[in-house]
Design a protein around this motif. Sequence first.
Motif, PDB file in Angstrom:
ATOM      1  N   ASP A  95       0.825  -1.204   0.000  1.00 28.86           N
ATOM      2  CA  ASP A  95       0.000   0.000   0.000  1.00 28.86           C
ATOM      3  C   ASP A  95       0.865   1.262   0.000  1.00 28.86           C
ATOM      4  N   GLU A  96       0.566   2.168  -0.910  1.00 27.60           N
ATOM      5  CA  GLU A  96       1.368   3.388  -1.075  1.00 27.60           C
ATOM      6  C   GLU A  96       1.376   4.243   0.180  1.00 27.60           C
ATOM      7  N   GLU A  97       0.208   4.423   0.792  1.00 30.01           N
ATOM      8  CA  GLU A  97       0.116   5.289   1.967  1.00 30.01           C
ATOM      9  C   GLU A  97       0.931   4.723   3.129  1.00 30.01           C
ATOM     10  N   THR A  98       0.920   3.393   3.291  1.00 32.67           N
ATOM     11  CA  THR A  98       1.698   2.764   4.363  1.00 32.67           C
ATOM     12  C   THR A  98       3.191   2.904   4.113  1.00 32.67           C
ATOM     13  N   ILE A  99       3.612   2.744   2.844  1.00 37.41           N
ATOM     14  CA  ILE A  99       5.033   2.847   2.504  1.00 37.41           C
ATOM     15  C   ILE A  99       5.549   4.256   2.775  1.00 37.41           C
ATOM     16  N   THR A 100       4.800   5.247   2.354  1.00 38.39           N
ATOM     17  CA  THR A 100       5.252   6.640   2.530  1.00 38.39           C
ATOM     18  C   THR A 100       5.225   7.074   3.993  1.00 38.39           C
ATOM     19  N   ALA A 101       4.428   6.389   4.827  1.00 33.42           N
ATOM     20  CA  ALA A 101       4.358   6.747   6.251  1.00 33.42           C
ATOM     21  C   ALA A 101       5.418   6.027   7.073  1.00 33.42           C
ATOM     22  N   ALA A 102       6.164   5.105   6.473  1.00 33.91           N
ATOM     23  CA  ALA A 102       7.147   4.306   7.208  1.00 33.91           C
ATOM     24  C   ALA A 102       8.373   5.133   7.571  1.00 33.91           C
ATOM     25  N   ASP A 103       9.042   4.701   8.658  1.00 33.63           N
ATOM     26  CA  ASP A 103      10.321   5.318   9.023  1.00 33.63           C
ATOM     27  C   ASP A 103      11.441   4.806   8.124  1.00 33.63           C
ATOM     28  N   TYR A 104      11.312   3.554   7.692  1.00 34.97           N
ATOM     29  CA  TYR A 104      12.368   2.921   6.913  1.00 34.97           C
ATOM     30  C   TYR A 104      11.712   1.948   5.936  1.00 34.97           C
ATOM     31  N   VAL A 105      12.205   1.927   4.687  1.00 33.91           N
ATOM     32  CA  VAL A 105      11.623   1.084   3.640  1.00 33.91           C
ATOM     33  C   VAL A 105      12.718   0.188   3.058  1.00 33.91           C
ATOM     34  N   ILE A 106      12.380  -1.112   2.901  1.00 37.73           N
ATOM     35  CA  ILE A 106      13.280  -2.061   2.245  1.00 37.73           C
ATOM     36  C   ILE A 106      12.572  -2.565   1.001  1.00 37.73           C
ATOM     37  N   ASP A 107      13.141  -2.298  -0.169  1.00 38.42           N
ATOM     38  CA  ASP A 107      12.530  -2.715  -1.436  1.00 38.42           C
ATOM     39  C   ASP A 107      13.270  -3.952  -1.954  1.00 38.42           C
ATOM     40  N   MET A 108      12.536  -5.082  -2.022  1.00 42.26           N
ATOM     41  CA  MET A 108      13.119  -6.335  -2.492  1.00 42.26           C
ATOM     42  C   MET A 108      12.917  -6.469  -3.993  1.00 42.26           C
ATOM     43  N   GLY A 109      13.783  -7.238  -4.636  1.00 41.66           N
ATOM     44  CA  GLY A 109      13.643  -7.418  -6.082  1.00 41.66           C
ATOM     45  C   GLY A 109      14.900  -8.000  -6.678  1.00 41.66           C
ATOM     46  N   PRO A 110      15.204  -7.639  -7.906  1.00 44.56           N
ATOM     47  CA  PRO A 110      14.437  -6.703  -8.759  1.00 44.56           C
ATOM     48  C   PRO A 110      13.181  -7.316  -9.361  1.00 44.56           C
ATOM     49  N   ALA A 111      13.104  -8.669  -9.405  1.00 39.20           N
ATOM     50  CA  ALA A 111      11.930  -9.325  -9.975  1.00 39.20           C
ATOM     51  C   ALA A 111      11.503 -10.435  -9.018  1.00 39.20           C
ATOM     52  N   ALA A 112      10.766 -11.429  -9.550  1.00 42.67           N
ATOM     53  CA  ALA A 112      10.222 -12.487  -8.708  1.00 42.67           C
ATOM     54  C   ALA A 112      11.030 -13.769  -8.854  1.00 42.67           C
ATOM     55  N   GLY A 113      10.863 -14.672  -7.850  1.00 40.72           N
ATOM     56  CA  GLY A 113      11.472 -15.991  -7.923  1.00 40.72           C
ATOM     57  C   GLY A 113      12.986 -15.938  -7.937  1.00 40.72           C
ATOM     58  N   VAL A 114      13.584 -16.681  -8.884  1.00 46.61           N
ATOM     59  CA  VAL A 114      15.049 -16.745  -8.969  1.00 46.61           C
ATOM     60  C   VAL A 114      15.646 -15.402  -9.371  1.00 46.61           C
ATOM     61  N   HIS A 115      14.814 -14.510  -9.889  1.00 48.45           N
ATOM     62  CA  HIS A 115      15.296 -13.191 -10.296  1.00 48.45           C
ATOM     63  C   HIS A 115      15.178 -12.167  -9.174  1.00 48.45           C
ATOM     64  N   GLY A 116      14.738 -12.611  -7.995  1.00 46.35           N
ATOM     65  CA  GLY A 116      14.602 -11.701  -6.861  1.00 46.35           C
ATOM     66  C   GLY A 116      15.558 -12.087  -5.751  1.00 46.35           C
ATOM     67  N   GLY A 117      15.142 -11.798  -4.506  1.00 49.75           N
ATOM     68  CA  GLY A 117      15.954 -12.179  -3.360  1.00 49.75           C
ATOM     69  C   GLY A 117      17.062 -11.210  -3.033  1.00 49.75           C
ATOM     70  N   GLU A 118      17.045 -10.009  -3.577  1.00 48.75           N
ATOM     71  CA  GLU A 118      18.070  -9.009  -3.307  1.00 48.75           C
ATOM     72  C   GLU A 118      17.412  -7.724  -2.799  1.00 48.75           C
ATOM     73  N   VAL A 119      18.178  -6.922  -2.062  1.00 47.71           N
ATOM     74  CA  VAL A 119      17.705  -5.606  -1.617  1.00 47.71           C
ATOM     75  C   VAL A 119      18.041  -4.599  -2.703  1.00 47.71           C
ATOM     76  N   VAL A 120      17.003  -4.090  -3.355  1.00 41.59           N
ATOM     77  CA  VAL A 120      17.199  -3.114  -4.429  1.00 41.59           C
ATOM     78  C   VAL A 120      17.440  -1.729  -3.853  1.00 41.59           C
ATOM     79  N   ALA A 121      16.726  -1.392  -2.811  1.00 46.98           N
ATOM     80  CA  ALA A 121      16.880  -0.074  -2.187  1.00 46.98           C
ATOM     81  C   ALA A 121      16.487  -0.172  -0.729  1.00 46.98           C
ATOM     82  N   ALA A 122      17.096   0.629   0.124  1.00 45.49           N
ATOM     83  CA  ALA A 122      16.760   0.667   1.547  1.00 45.49           C
ATOM     84  C   ALA A 122      17.027   2.066   2.074  1.00 45.49           C
ATOM     85  N   GLY A 123      16.122   2.549   2.904  1.00 43.55           N
ATOM     86  CA  GLY A 123      16.270   3.890   3.463  1.00 43.55           C
ATOM     87  C   GLY A 123      14.916   4.494   3.736  1.00 43.55           C
ATOM     88  N   THR A 124      14.875   5.801   3.883  1.00 46.57           N
ATOM     89  CA  THR A 124      13.601   6.483   4.059  1.00 46.57           C
ATOM     90  C   THR A 124      12.826   6.422   2.740  1.00 46.57           C
TER      91      THR A 124
END
Length: 726
Positions: A545-574
């Motif tokens: 949910d966009e509103e929940t993400i923007t209200a967070a103190d810290y965000v961890i974005d996983m990706g870049p894709a699904a399955g074997v193409h994921g499992g990495e931290v693409v971005a982390a921070g505010t």
Amino acid sequence: MIDKIKIRGAREHNLKNLNIDIPRDQLVVITGVSGSGKSTLAFDTIYAEGQRRYVESLSAYARQFLEQMEKPDVDQIDGLSPAISIEQKTTSKNPRSTVGTVTEIYDYLRLLYARVGQILCHRCGKKISSQTVEQMVDRVMQWPEKTRLMVMAPIVRERKGEYRKELAQLQADGFVRIRVDGEMHELGEKIELDKQKKHTLEVVIDRLVVKPGMESRLADSIETALRLADGLVRIEIPDGESKVFSARYACIDCGLSYPDIEPRMFSFNNPHGACPDCSGLGTRNYFDAEQVVPNPELCLRDGAIVPWDSRTGYYYQALLEALAIHYEFDIRKPFNKLPEKIQKIILHGSGEESVRFFYDQGERRHFYEKPFEGVITNLERRYRETDSDGVRENLERFMSVIPCPTCEGARLRPESLHVTVAGKNICEICSMSIDEAERFFTELELPSKQAEIASRILKEIRERLSFLSHVGLNYLTLDRRAGTLSGGEGQRIRLATQIGSSLMGVLYILDEPSIGLHQRDNQRLLVTLRRLRDLGNTVLVVEHDEETITAADYVIDMGPAAGVHGGEVVAAGTPKQVMAVAESLTGQYLSGKRRIPLPVERRRSDRWLEIIGARANNLQSIDVRIPLGVLTCFTGVSGSGKSSLVIETLYKALAQRLHRAREKAGPVKQINGLELLDKVIDIDQSPIGPAFQPGHLHRCIHRHPRAVRAAAGGEDPWLQAGSLLL
């Protein structure tokens, strides 16, 4: 102090030797495309390790009662707190579980009514006050002269134990006889009781015969019984009626006495409080004529009566032929064209009137006469007498559920329903919405003595109602069955319970709490999550949910894709830092650089499904037209009637008509357009892939368009799947 949860070398599922630091005591959101590893990181790694360490810290004796989780595939995790998981899982399917019992509010209500409830006679409605010994004596003296009776003291009522000391003390006090679980014993004989079973012990105080001049002896015996049984006495006529008198609560006019008002008296899960006819379920199964004759346009010969169609054998067909000869009606005439009297006889029997039946044996036909029991009566008898689970399951296809006619769905005994607080019984309170109940208890004023007794109970009730309201569940009622709640509602109920516990230093992990929540109530949820954080806890949320993400103190974005193409931290921070990362798909959508385009043209339909006069739950006899062959979305605030219309009315009616399902649809005058459909599929109960076929009507209760798109393979052709109700 350690201010971060440090994870090194996480390789669970598709995680690729992940290293990450998660700040403690903050609201942290883990996001990313579906299948990128969000839940693997949050639940299968962090929660699993936190739970495993907590369980291992306990003694070997305590560990045997707790679920032990396997160690996740991770090299090291530091700074971990005891973890509590609040997942998107269905609540209990037990028909006895309600919102009130799950949140424990009902337990406090039972205690409140037991301590400060005003008792009314359930026969005349007058207030019940305490009963004196003189009033009890006068009541007994009204019985016919020469009536033999026993004065008994019920010292133990439906409680477990062996009661050896009590029995020995009674014998030492000079008592001779005692009735144990309905059987009379001498106190001098050896009485052994199973301590694992419930028992009822009643001491025989005196045996009397009703006659003038016995009042003094009767009063002494009653006083002795009241002293032994804590204010209760049973006056029993051998092989006759039995009266229980209470020194506390009794109706002088009707002669009705109430036992001690205890919390269990208001529990529909306890025999002392549950309605005796439905055992506290609030509903009863009955053989429904609409299920027995689902298509009244068929004739008896062609199988209008489904339980007695040609597949069940010749016997039932012969019964119907003999019935047609006796009452002179045409067996080939549609069932709905038969006279109403004949329909009633076929379904419910001929009463005492005998019918001449026959059966063939070889070339000979034998005749016999007896009353016709009726199709529904026959089904009831077979269901009652059979020991076969298979037969029962087959007969249950023709049953429907109705509110119990005795308690009218209230689940409790009449005595329990006539105890009130501020003029309302406990079931009337439970039928209120959370908002209404919160308002009722906020404005509740009790007399000074009662207010002092109930102050701490009311404090707990008000706080729990407030927590439920804060997580956006103010539209639910306390008597709502837990099995009817969505996954999101169940999760928020558990969330409200955790807020009420006021724990500190805990790691809370939530799975998409915004699912099923209208945007109007999203802010309430965020306030609740922040409150958990401000208590000194770390709140980890898997969310899209966009509103929940923007209200967070810290965000961890996983990706870049699904399955074997994921499992990495693409971005982390505010949230702002994540938006600035070009490789983050989530950041691109949050910043507006990427958008989901609206369709230039929308599909049109010339085929319609029409619902007329829908009245399920809060629907106010509404008429709705639904186009077929297009995507139709039903929306509105929580509790506005979406599910009542789509699931309780439309889906159940179609499943009943098209598949002869047992589910009873909500009241509706008429549904037009059924001839345009050949199947209705509940995606929750069917494999997703084969369900999407042209010409079918589907129900999808996923709350977000991405879930529907994912179910259909993520491509635009999913719009061609027929008519999809969201």
